[in-house]
Write a protein that holds these residues in place. Structure first.
Motif, PDB file in Angstrom:
ATOM      1  N   ALA A 112       3.089  80.434  31.218  1.00 11.39           N
ATOM      2  CA  ALA A 112       1.969  79.893  32.000  1.00 11.39           C
ATOM      3  C   ALA A 112       2.215  78.466  32.473  1.00 11.39           C
ATOM      4  CB  ALA A 112       0.681  79.943  31.174  1.00 11.39           C
ATOM      5  N   LYS A 113       3.152  77.773  31.873  1.00 14.16           N
ATOM      6  CA  LYS A 113       3.443  76.374  32.236  1.00 14.16           C
ATOM      7  C   LYS A 113       4.700  76.258  33.105  1.00 14.16           C
ATOM      8  CE  LYS A 113       0.029  74.934  29.704  1.00 14.16           C
ATOM      9  NZ  LYS A 113      -1.231  74.674  30.340  1.00 14.16           N
ATOM     10  N   ALA A 114       5.204  77.379  33.592  1.00 16.49           N
ATOM     11  CA  ALA A 114       6.436  77.361  34.383  1.00 16.49           C
ATOM     12  C   ALA A 114       6.250  76.587  35.689  1.00 16.49           C
ATOM     13  CB  ALA A 114       6.876  78.797  34.697  1.00 16.49           C
ATOM     14  N   VAL A 115       7.278  75.823  36.044  1.00 20.16           N
ATOM     15  CA  VAL A 115       7.343  75.105  37.319  1.00 20.16           C
ATOM     16  C   VAL A 115       8.736  75.351  37.883  1.00 20.16           C
ATOM     17  CG1 VAL A 115       7.214  72.862  38.488  1.00 20.16           C
ATOM     18  CG2 VAL A 115       5.759  73.306  36.490  1.00 20.16           C
ATOM     19  N   SER A 116       8.804  75.883  39.104  1.00 20.41           N
ATOM     20  CA  SER A 116      10.105  76.166  39.713  1.00 20.41           C
ATOM     21  C   SER A 116      10.659  74.916  40.384  1.00 20.41           C
ATOM     22  CB  SER A 116       9.975  77.289  40.749  1.00 20.41           C
ATOM     23  OG  SER A 116       9.411  76.779  41.942  1.00 20.41           O
ATOM     24  N   THR A 117      11.926  74.971  40.760  1.00 21.37           N
ATOM     25  CA  THR A 117      12.547  73.848  41.466  1.00 21.37           C
ATOM     26  C   THR A 117      11.914  73.637  42.835  1.00 21.37           C
ATOM     27  OG1 THR A 117      14.259  75.324  42.303  1.00 21.37           O
ATOM     28  CG2 THR A 117      14.758  74.127  40.279  1.00 21.37           C
ATOM     29  N   LYS A 118      11.269  74.671  43.365  1.00 14.84           N
ATOM     30  CA  LYS A 118      10.596  74.554  44.669  1.00 14.84           C
ATOM     31  C   LYS A 118       9.126  74.151  44.535  1.00 14.84           C
ATOM     32  CE  LYS A 118      13.738  77.764  46.862  1.00 14.84           C
ATOM     33  NZ  LYS A 118      13.949  79.062  47.482  1.00 14.84           N
ATOM     34  N   GLY A 119       8.683  73.954  43.286  1.00 20.20           N
ATOM     35  CA  GLY A 119       7.317  73.505  43.061  1.00 20.20           C
ATOM     36  C   GLY A 119       6.298  74.594  42.822  1.00 20.20           C
ATOM     37  N   ALA A 120       6.740  75.847  42.677  1.00 26.20           N
ATOM     38  CA  ALA A 120       5.814  76.942  42.378  1.00 26.20           C
ATOM     39  C   ALA A 120       5.336  76.799  40.932  1.00 26.20           C
ATOM     40  CB  ALA A 120       6.490  78.286  42.601  1.00 26.20           C
ATOM     41  N   LEU A 121       4.076  77.174  40.688  1.00 22.77           N
ATOM     42  CA  LEU A 121       3.427  76.861  39.419  1.00 22.77           C
ATOM     43  C   LEU A 121       2.837  78.079  38.719  1.00 22.77           C
ATOM     44  CD1 LEU A 121       1.387  73.863  40.902  1.00 22.77           C
ATOM     45  CD2 LEU A 121       3.533  73.703  39.626  1.00 22.77           C
ATOM     46  N   GLY A 122       2.939  78.078  37.396  1.00 13.67           N
ATOM     47  CA  GLY A 122       2.223  79.034  36.566  1.00 13.67           C
ATOM     48  C   GLY A 122       2.839  80.419  36.487  1.00 13.67           C
ATOM     49  N   LEU A 123       2.052  81.326  35.934  1.00 12.84           N
ATOM     50  CA  LEU A 123       2.518  82.686  35.659  1.00 12.84           C
ATOM     51  C   LEU A 123       3.036  83.413  36.894  1.00 12.84           C
ATOM     52  CD1 LEU A 123      -0.288  83.837  33.208  1.00 12.84           C
ATOM     53  CD2 LEU A 123       2.137  83.598  32.659  1.00 12.84           C
ATOM     54  N   MET A 124       2.302  83.319  38.001  1.00 14.46           N
ATOM     55  CA  MET A 124       2.689  84.046  39.209  1.00 14.46           C
ATOM     56  C   MET A 124       3.364  83.134  40.230  1.00 14.46           C
ATOM     57  SD  MET A 124      -0.261  86.985  39.533  1.00 14.46           S
ATOM     58  CE  MET A 124       0.737  88.061  40.564  1.00 14.46           C
ATOM     59  N   GLN A 125       3.740  81.924  39.771  1.00 13.78           N
ATOM     60  CA  GLN A 125       4.531  80.980  40.557  1.00 13.78           C
ATOM     61  C   GLN A 125       3.970  80.762  41.959  1.00 13.78           C
ATOM     62  OE1 GLN A 125       7.846  79.196  39.371  1.00 13.78           O
ATOM     63  NE2 GLN A 125       6.032  79.274  38.088  1.00 13.78           N
ATOM     64  N   LEU A 126       2.755  80.214  41.994  1.00 12.06           N
ATOM     65  CA  LEU A 126       2.093  79.926  43.259  1.00 12.06           C
ATOM     66  C   LEU A 126       2.484  78.538  43.748  1.00 12.06           C
ATOM     67  CD1 LEU A 126      -1.475  81.200  42.320  1.00 12.06           C
ATOM     68  CD2 LEU A 126       0.270  82.412  43.630  1.00 12.06           C
ATOM     69  N   LEU A 127       2.880  78.443  45.009  1.00 11.63           N
ATOM     70  CA  LEU A 127       3.095  77.135  45.610  1.00 11.63           C
ATOM     71  C   LEU A 127       1.736  76.450  45.726  1.00 11.63           C
ATOM     72  CD1 LEU A 127       5.692  78.084  48.352  1.00 11.63           C
ATOM     73  CD2 LEU A 127       6.096  76.651  46.341  1.00 11.63           C
ATOM     74  N   PRO A 128       1.677  75.127  45.634  1.00 14.44           N
ATOM     75  CA  PRO A 128       0.374  74.449  45.678  1.00 14.44           C
ATOM     76  C   PRO A 128      -0.480  74.830  46.892  1.00 14.44           C
ATOM     77  CG  PRO A 128       2.063  72.925  44.952  1.00 14.44           C
ATOM     78  CD  PRO A 128       2.775  74.200  45.351  1.00 14.44           C
ATOM     79  N   GLU A 129       0.118  74.964  48.056  1.00 17.13           N
ATOM     80  CA  GLU A 129      -0.648  75.334  49.251  1.00 17.13           C
ATOM     81  C   GLU A 129      -1.223  76.745  49.120  1.00 17.13           C
ATOM     82  OE1 GLU A 129      -0.069  75.956  54.057  1.00 17.13           O
ATOM     83  OE2 GLU A 129       1.443  74.842  52.951  1.00 17.13           O
ATOM     84  N   THR A 130      -0.415  77.663  48.620  1.00 16.88           N
ATOM     85  CA  THR A 130      -0.888  79.039  48.413  1.00 16.88           C
ATOM     86  C   THR A 130      -2.004  79.060  47.374  1.00 16.88           C
ATOM     87  OG1 THR A 130       1.299  79.897  48.950  1.00 16.88           O
ATOM     88  CG2 THR A 130      -0.189  81.393  47.808  1.00 16.88           C
ATOM     89  N   ALA A 131      -1.819  78.304  46.299  1.00 19.27           N
ATOM     90  CA  ALA A 131      -2.854  78.239  45.255  1.00 19.27           C
ATOM     91  C   ALA A 131      -4.174  77.752  45.857  1.00 19.27           C
ATOM     92  CB  ALA A 131      -2.396  77.321  44.120  1.00 19.27           C
ATOM     93  N   ARG A 132      -4.117  76.701  46.677  1.00 21.41           N
ATOM     94  CA  ARG A 132      -5.340  76.196  47.324  1.00 21.41           C
ATOM     95  C   ARG A 132      -5.958  77.260  48.224  1.00 21.41           C
ATOM     96  NH1 ARG A 132      -2.481  71.564  47.552  1.00 21.41           N
ATOM     97  NH2 ARG A 132      -1.665  71.988  49.638  1.00 21.41           N
ATOM     98  N   ASP A 133      -5.112  77.917  49.025  1.00 22.74           N
ATOM     99  CA  ASP A 133      -5.608  78.961  49.933  1.00 22.74           C
ATOM    100  C   ASP A 133      -6.278  80.107  49.176  1.00 22.74           C
ATOM    101  OD1 ASP A 133      -4.612  77.486  52.054  1.00 22.74           O
ATOM    102  OD2 ASP A 133      -2.849  78.786  52.359  1.00 22.74           O
ATOM    103  N   MET A 134      -5.802  80.395  47.975  1.00 23.49           N
ATOM    104  CA  MET A 134      -6.347  81.491  47.172  1.00 23.49           C
ATOM    105  C   MET A 134      -7.485  81.031  46.265  1.00 23.49           C
ATOM    106  SD  MET A 134      -4.688  84.114  48.182  1.00 23.49           S
ATOM    107  CE  MET A 134      -4.490  83.357  49.795  1.00 23.49           C
TER     108      MET A 134
END
Length: 193
Positions: A93-115
Motif C-alpha cells: 500500500a505504500k509503494a511509489v514507482s520511479t514514475k511517481g505512481a502511488l499505492g496498491l494500484m499505482q495511480l499517478l497523482p493526476e489520475t488519482a485526482r481525476d478518480m
C-alpha cells in the motif's frame, strides 16, 4: 487514612484496567512471503521484507472485502482487481514507482485526482480509484481486456496512437503478467496473495 489509600488504589487500578483492557487496540498488519513461498504475518515487522497488508480492528474491512466491494461497484471481476494490484505493487500500500505512481494500484497523482482519490496510500481509497479507472479503460476499449490493461499501464492515448498494445516491452510484459495473475486468482478464488 487507610480507607483513603484503599480508595485511591482501587480507583487507580480501575483506570489502569480500563486503559489496557477496556479499549480495543489497533495496529497495522504486515506480510512477507519468503523464498519458499511461506507467508508470514505480523503487527511488528522485523525487517524491510515486510510490507503493509491491512489495518487491524473491527472498524476496518479486510483487503479482500475492499477488493470485492470495489469490483462489484464498478462491475469488475474481483480476480482482475487482485491481479492488477499484484502486478502493480505486490500488495504494498505504500509503494511509489520511479514514475511517481502511488499505492496498491499505482495511480499517478493526476489520475488519482481525476478518480476522486484523496489519499492514494489508503488501501480502500486507492482500490476504489484504481477500480474506477480500470472500468473506464474497459469501457473505452469495448471490454477488450488486453487493450484496457495496456491503457491502464501506458495510458489510453498510447493505445489509440498505436492502434493496439503499444510496442513498449514494459507494457507488453505488464499485460501478460496481469493475465497470468488473473488466471491464477480465477482458479484459486480464496487466495488473496
Amino acid at each position: 487514612m487507610d480507607q483513603l489509600y484503599k480508595y485511591l488504589v482501587i480507583q487507580l487500578s480501575f483506570v489502569l484496567a480500563l486503559t489496557f483492557f477496556g479499549t480495543p487496540c489497533q495496529a497495522d498488519i504486515y506480510r512477507y512471503v519468503d523464498a519458499d513461498g511461506k507467508v508470514h504475518f505480523t503487527n511488528t515487522p522485523t525487517s524491510s521484507h515486510f510490507s503493509f497488508y491491512m489495518k487491524e480492528g473491527s472498524d476496518t474491512r479486510s483487503l479482500k472485502d475492499v477488493i470485492k466491494y470495489c469490483a462489484d461497484l464498478y462491475r469488475l471481476e474481483a480476480a482482475l482487481v487482485q491481479a492488477v494490484i499484484k502486478a502493480e505493487s505486490d500488495f504494498n500500500a505504500k509503494a511509489v514507482s520511479t514514475k511517481g505512481a502511488l499505492g496498491l494500484m499505482q495511480l499517478l497523482p493526476e489520475t488519482a485526482r481525476d478518480m476522486g482519490v484523496r489519499n492514494p496510500f489508503d488501501p480502500e481509497d486507492n482500490i476504489r480509484g484504481g477500480s474506477r479507472y480500470l472500468r473506464l479503460m474497459l469501457d473505452q476499449f469495448n471490454n477488450r481486456l488486453d487493450l484496457a490493461l495496456a491503457a491502464y499501464n501506458a495510458g489510453p492515448g498510447a493505445v489509440r496512437r498505436h492502434g493496439g498494445i503499444p510496442p513498449y516491452e514494459e507494457t507488453r510484459n505488464y499485460v501478460e503478467r496481469v493475465k497470468k495473475y488473473l488466471y491464477e486468482y480465477q482458479i484459486d478464488r480464496e487466495s488473496l496473495l
